[in-house]
Design a protein around this motif. Structure first.
Motif, PDB file in Angstrom:
ATOM      1  N   ARG A 130     -20.728  18.973 -10.004  1.00  0.00           N
ATOM      2  CA  ARG A 130     -21.211  17.587 -10.132  1.00  0.00           C
ATOM      3  C   ARG A 130     -22.744  17.544 -10.117  1.00  0.00           C
ATOM      4  O   ARG A 130     -23.368  16.733 -10.797  1.00  0.00           O
ATOM      5  N   THR A 131     -23.354  18.435  -9.345  1.00  0.00           N
ATOM      6  CA  THR A 131     -24.821  18.440  -9.231  1.00  0.00           C
ATOM      7  C   THR A 131     -25.489  18.731 -10.586  1.00  0.00           C
ATOM      8  O   THR A 131     -26.588  18.247 -10.854  1.00  0.00           O
ATOM      9  N   ASP A 156      -9.130  10.129  -1.908  1.00  0.00           N
ATOM     10  CA  ASP A 156      -9.768  10.080  -3.236  1.00  0.00           C
ATOM     11  C   ASP A 156      -9.236   8.879  -3.990  1.00  0.00           C
ATOM     12  O   ASP A 156      -8.075   8.496  -3.815  1.00  0.00           O
ATOM     13  N   ARG A 183     -12.653  22.348 -10.959  1.00  0.00           N
ATOM     14  CA  ARG A 183     -13.748  23.160 -11.467  1.00  0.00           C
ATOM     15  C   ARG A 183     -13.392  23.712 -12.843  1.00  0.00           C
ATOM     16  O   ARG A 183     -12.302  24.250 -13.038  1.00  0.00           O
TER      17      ARG A 183
HETATM   18  N1  APR Z   1     -13.726   7.384  -2.497  1.00  0.00           N
HETATM   19  C1  APR Z   1     -13.105   8.604  -2.503  1.00  0.00           C
HETATM   20  N2  APR Z   1     -13.291   9.531  -3.471  1.00  0.00           N
HETATM   21  C2  APR Z   1     -14.140   9.225  -4.471  1.00  0.00           C
HETATM   22  C3  APR Z   1     -14.831   7.982  -4.539  1.00  0.00           C
HETATM   23  C4  APR Z   1     -14.596   7.051  -3.494  1.00  0.00           C
HETATM   24  N3  APR Z   1     -15.197   5.865  -3.487  1.00  0.00           N
HETATM   25  N4  APR Z   1     -15.594   7.988  -5.659  1.00  0.00           N
HETATM   26  C5  APR Z   1     -15.395   9.172  -6.269  1.00  0.00           C
HETATM   27  N5  APR Z   1     -14.514   9.918  -5.559  1.00  0.00           N
HETATM   28  C6  APR Z   1     -13.997  11.262  -5.851  1.00  0.00           C
HETATM   29  C7  APR Z   1     -13.843  11.564  -7.336  1.00  0.00           C
HETATM   30  O1  APR Z   1     -12.638  10.997  -7.850  1.00  0.00           O
HETATM   31  C8  APR Z   1     -13.815  13.096  -7.328  1.00  0.00           C
HETATM   32  O2  APR Z   1     -12.490  13.593  -7.221  1.00  0.00           O
HETATM   33  O3  APR Z   1     -14.900  12.249  -5.388  1.00  0.00           O
HETATM   34  C9  APR Z   1     -14.602  13.475  -6.066  1.00  0.00           C
HETATM   35  C10 APR Z   1     -15.918  14.190  -6.346  1.00  0.00           C
HETATM   36  O4  APR Z   1     -15.623  15.381  -7.010  1.00  0.00           O
HETATM   37  P1  APR Z   1     -16.557  15.978  -8.178  1.00  0.00           P
HETATM   38  O5  APR Z   1     -17.131  14.898  -8.974  1.00  0.00           O
HETATM   39  O6  APR Z   1     -15.745  17.051  -8.834  1.00  0.00           O
HETATM   40  O7  APR Z   1     -17.776  16.602  -7.345  1.00  0.00           O
HETATM   41  P2  APR Z   1     -17.986  18.021  -6.635  1.00  0.00           P
HETATM   42  O8  APR Z   1     -18.520  18.996  -7.623  1.00  0.00           O
HETATM   43  O9  APR Z   1     -16.801  18.360  -5.803  1.00  0.00           O
HETATM   44  O10 APR Z   1     -19.205  17.646  -5.687  1.00  0.00           O
HETATM   45  C11 APR Z   1     -19.079  16.656  -4.684  1.00  0.00           C
HETATM   46  O11 APR Z   1     -21.009  17.522  -3.576  1.00  0.00           O
HETATM   47  O12 APR Z   1     -22.343  19.196  -4.472  1.00  0.00           O
HETATM   48  C12 APR Z   1     -22.198  17.835  -4.262  1.00  0.00           C
HETATM   49  O13 APR Z   1     -23.377  16.836  -6.113  1.00  0.00           O
HETATM   50  C13 APR Z   1     -22.135  17.097  -5.587  1.00  0.00           C
HETATM   51  O14 APR Z   1     -22.380  15.042  -4.487  1.00  0.00           O
HETATM   52  C14 APR Z   1     -21.443  15.862  -5.148  1.00  0.00           C
HETATM   53  C15 APR Z   1     -20.436  16.354  -4.130  1.00  0.00           C
END
Ligand code: APR
Ligand code: ZN
Ligand code: ZN
Length: 374
Positions: free
Chosen positions: A48-49, A223, A369
């Motif tokens: 995501r970053t 989620d 991922r």
């Molecule tokens: N409540 C619960 N879950 C949520 C909400 C919410 N309001 N909004 C989004 N999500 C969920 C998304 O549906 C997704 O499954 O959060 C999850 C985030 O996962 P990814 O986008 O795959 O992010 P990820 O790579 O796991 O990183 C998560 O960590 O490294 C940091 O920048 C990155 O801030 C991000 C976090």
């Protein structure tokens, strides 16, 4: 024919400016200068970053080559390098370990002063090693792994077991280590405890794996996308809930579900509202809440300080608290010894030139991922 000491022409995924998706370009990669290492990338995850870097949620200097979660092979080294040599299998480190800054010399910390989360985009001499169409292209988070070749400083690379599978252990360059360490090192999850994990992406699932290996007896995944639940359960969640299915605040739902006994909560989304929800969801007195998701750059948050006045602990961590050069080789060894499984995190494996498809999957909520292979 050896490429050492020569400019390498290769393909890389470049974002040319704010909100511009990564496009595959022909670039030039300069040889490593003193205390630098040039790496041939074998596999890289999409985090995501990397998306935050192009949308402005995370600062970056454009044009930029994203990517920070990878495994590669050392192609050549600059003068003075002693800890890696050509042919070594390595992980580039978004959180370096320079060994001499205040964070590196303390046993209590890992946030090395060389870490680039402010979008400097250059190596220590103030310049980049990449060019494209005659223009400099900048580095991302000391690593830039969406490229066939990258250059990093010695403090930003560590040798790992040559037998480790790149398309799996690349996740140790970010998601896995950040999430697993948040549970083990920062939250210090205890056996028999109840945990709640907000956000079931690659980072959240890694938190779940950490909670499970620390012996938590109940791990509740939270989620808004129920398509994430199956993989979260495969990683170790005992149940999953969707805040959209309730009219009450999620903290109340969790309190009722657990007889008010959630000890540890983790925010792995990167949103202010979920950070406060996670804080409010842990026990009002002995609860510990850990911020794992990147907060949006330059945005302020208001919250009711009563949440911490009553005794809750609110913590954060960079890269799961690991001292990267010391700890990553051991985490890779633990993976090789089958202490945990990375497969629940990997939903897609694509060739590098499909990087755009990988971001589409991320933004449509279809992947956990995606690993790009070269
Ligand atoms: N409540 C619960 N879950 C949520 C909400 C919410 N309001 N909004 C989004 N999500 C969920 C998304 O549906 C997704 O499954 O959060 C999850 C985030 O996962 P990814 O986008 O795959 O992010 P990820 O790579 O796991 O990183 C998560 O960590 O490294 C940091 O920048 C990155 O801030 C991000 C976090
Ligand atoms: Zn340091
Ligand atoms: Zn990441």
């Amino acid at each position: 024919m050896s490429t050492s000491g020569k400019v390498i022409k290769c393909k890389a995924a470049v974002s040319w400016g704010l909100n511009q998706p990564y496009s595959i370009e022909d670039i030039e990669v300069a040889p490593p200068k003193a205390y630098e290492v040039r790496i041939k990338i074998l596999a890289t995850g999409i985090c995501r970053t990397d998306n935050n870097g192009t949308t402005g949620v995370m600062p970056a200097k454009f044009p930029v080559i994203g990517g920070h979660e990878a495994v590669g092979i050392v192609e050549s080294i600059g003068e003075g390098i002693t800890t890696v040599k050509p042919g070594d299998k390595v992980i580039p480190l978004a959180v370096p370990q320079c060994g001499i800054c205040s964070a590196c010399i303390s046993p209590k910390s890992n946030y090395c002063e060389k870490t680039d989360i402010t979008g400097r985009g250059v190596l220590s001499d103030g310049t980049s090693r990449f060019t494209c169409k005659g223009k400099p292209v900048y580095h991302f988070m000391n690593t830039s792994t969406f490229t066939e070749y990258t250059v990093v400083e010695e403090s930003s690379v560590v040798k790992i077991d040559a037998a480790a599978p790149p398309e799996k252990v690349c996740l140790m360059g970010c998601a896995f280590s950040a999430g697993y360490g948040a549970a083990i090192n920062t939250g210090k999850v205890t056996p028999g405890s109840t945990c709640a994990v907000f956000g079931l992406g690659g980072v959240g699932l890694s938190v779940i794996i950490g909670c499970k290996s620390a012996g938590a007896s109940r791990i509740i995944g939270v989620d808004i996308n129920p398509r994430k639940f199956e993989r979260a359960k495969a990683a170790g969640a005992t149940e999953c809930i969707n805040p959209k299915d309730y009219t009450k605040p999620i903290s109340e739902v969790l309190k009722e579900m657990t007889d008010n006994s959630v000890e540890f909560t983790f925010e792995a989304v990167g949103h202010h509202d979920t950070m406060v929800d996670a804080l409010a969801s842990c026990h009002m007195n002995y609860g510990i809440s850990v911020v794992v998701g990147d907060p949006p750059a330059s945005k302020m948050l208001t919250y009711d300080p009563m949440l911490v006045f009553t005794g809750r602990t609110w913590k954060g961590c960079i890269f799961g608290g690991w001292k990267t050069r010391n700890d990553l080789p051991k985490l890779v060894s633990d993976y090789m010894a089958k202490k945990f499984d990375l497969d629940p995190l990997i939903t897609h494996v694509l060739p590098f030139n499909k990087v755009k498809d990988g971001f589409d999957l991320l933004n449509k909520g279809e992947s956990i991922r995606t690993v790009l292979t070269f």
